[in-house]
Design a protein around this motif. Sequence first.
Motif, PDB file in Angstrom:
ATOM      1  N   ASP A  38       0.817  -1.215   0.000  1.00 32.15           N
ATOM      2  CA  ASP A  38       0.000   0.000   0.000  1.00 32.15           C
ATOM      3  C   ASP A  38       0.850   1.264   0.000  1.00 32.15           C
ATOM      4  O   ASP A  38       0.396   2.318  -0.435  1.00 32.15           O
ATOM      5  CB  ASP A  38      -0.933   0.014   1.208  1.00 32.15           C
ATOM      6  CG  ASP A  38      -2.057  -1.004   1.087  1.00 32.15           C
ATOM      7  OD1 ASP A  38      -2.338  -1.455  -0.040  1.00 32.15           O
ATOM      8  OD2 ASP A  38      -2.656  -1.333   2.128  1.00 32.15           O
ATOM      9  N   ASP A 118      -5.306  12.371   3.577  1.00 31.56           N
ATOM     10  CA  ASP A 118      -6.277  11.349   3.963  1.00 31.56           C
ATOM     11  C   ASP A 118      -6.920  10.872   2.669  1.00 31.56           C
ATOM     12  O   ASP A 118      -7.905  11.440   2.206  1.00 31.56           O
ATOM     13  CB  ASP A 118      -7.312  11.930   4.927  1.00 31.56           C
ATOM     14  CG  ASP A 118      -8.284  10.878   5.453  1.00 31.56           C
ATOM     15  OD1 ASP A 118      -8.371   9.771   4.861  1.00 31.56           O
ATOM     16  OD2 ASP A 118      -8.969  11.157   6.449  1.00 31.56           O
ATOM     17  N   ASP A 119      -6.335   9.840   2.097  1.00 35.71           N
ATOM     18  CA  ASP A 119      -6.784   9.346   0.789  1.00 35.71           C
ATOM     19  C   ASP A 119      -8.207   8.817   0.859  1.00 35.71           C
ATOM     20  O   ASP A 119      -8.990   9.000  -0.072  1.00 35.71           O
ATOM     21  CB  ASP A 119      -5.816   8.269   0.290  1.00 35.71           C
ATOM     22  CG  ASP A 119      -6.033   7.918  -1.165  1.00 35.71           C
ATOM     23  OD1 ASP A 119      -6.509   8.790  -1.928  1.00 35.71           O
ATOM     24  OD2 ASP A 119      -5.741   6.779  -1.551  1.00 35.71           O
ATOM     25  N   ARG A 120      -8.549   8.166   1.947  1.00 39.13           N
ATOM     26  CA  ARG A 120      -9.913   7.610   2.069  1.00 39.13           C
ATOM     27  C   ARG A 120     -10.975   8.699   2.098  1.00 39.13           C
ATOM     28  O   ARG A 120     -12.029   8.556   1.504  1.00 39.13           O
ATOM     29  CB  ARG A 120     -10.008   6.740   3.317  1.00 39.13           C
ATOM     30  CG  ARG A 120      -9.210   5.470   3.184  1.00 39.13           C
ATOM     31  CD  ARG A 120      -9.355   4.586   4.371  1.00 39.13           C
ATOM     32  NE  ARG A 120      -8.491   3.428   4.205  1.00 39.13           N
ATOM     33  CZ  ARG A 120      -8.279   2.544   5.129  1.00 39.13           C
ATOM     34  NH1 ARG A 120      -8.862   2.659   6.304  1.00 39.13           N
ATOM     35  NH2 ARG A 120      -7.484   1.525   4.895  1.00 39.13           N
TER      36      ARG A 120
END
Length: 175
Positions: A38, A118-120
């Motif tokens: 990831d 914060d990719d999410r």
Amino acid sequence: MARTARNPLLAAALALTVVAAACAAWAGWSWYAAAHDDAADFAKTRDRVLAAGTQAVQNMNTLDHRDLRRGLDTWEDSATGDLRTQLVDGRAAFEKQIQEAKTVTTAKVLSGAVTELDDRAGRASVLVAVRITVTAPKGEPARKESRMLGQLTRTDDGWKLSALGQAPVGDTADR
């Protein structure tokens, strides 16, 4: 089997084959682990955020009164959310102000960094150092170096600025 043990060439070849197989297995496992890590995807996202953020900050600090429509369109294309709404709502007044001043403003990004990602949630923050040059119709160009904080939001068209402001300078702690 007795003949294999007594032949040193055959024994060395067998040992090298085992070592080569072990090295190939280790290399294959390492490649697979790296390809499915990831951290690599996160690094790519961070790079995209930094590129979008620095370009947007440069766009928002570049404007030529001779090609005002294109410059303001670029501002709007670089922004999303409340920032874009403010740009659209204030466009007419800003156009008038810039046409009267007849200024040309250019920006050059000196450096930039992603300070939060914060990719999410689809949110990020960047800190960008930029040199801004303002040229009025008469007089010498005025240069100023500035640090800017940008908030980015992921949209269907990529990462865009949702807020932009000056970064605090010096000691900002409450005393």
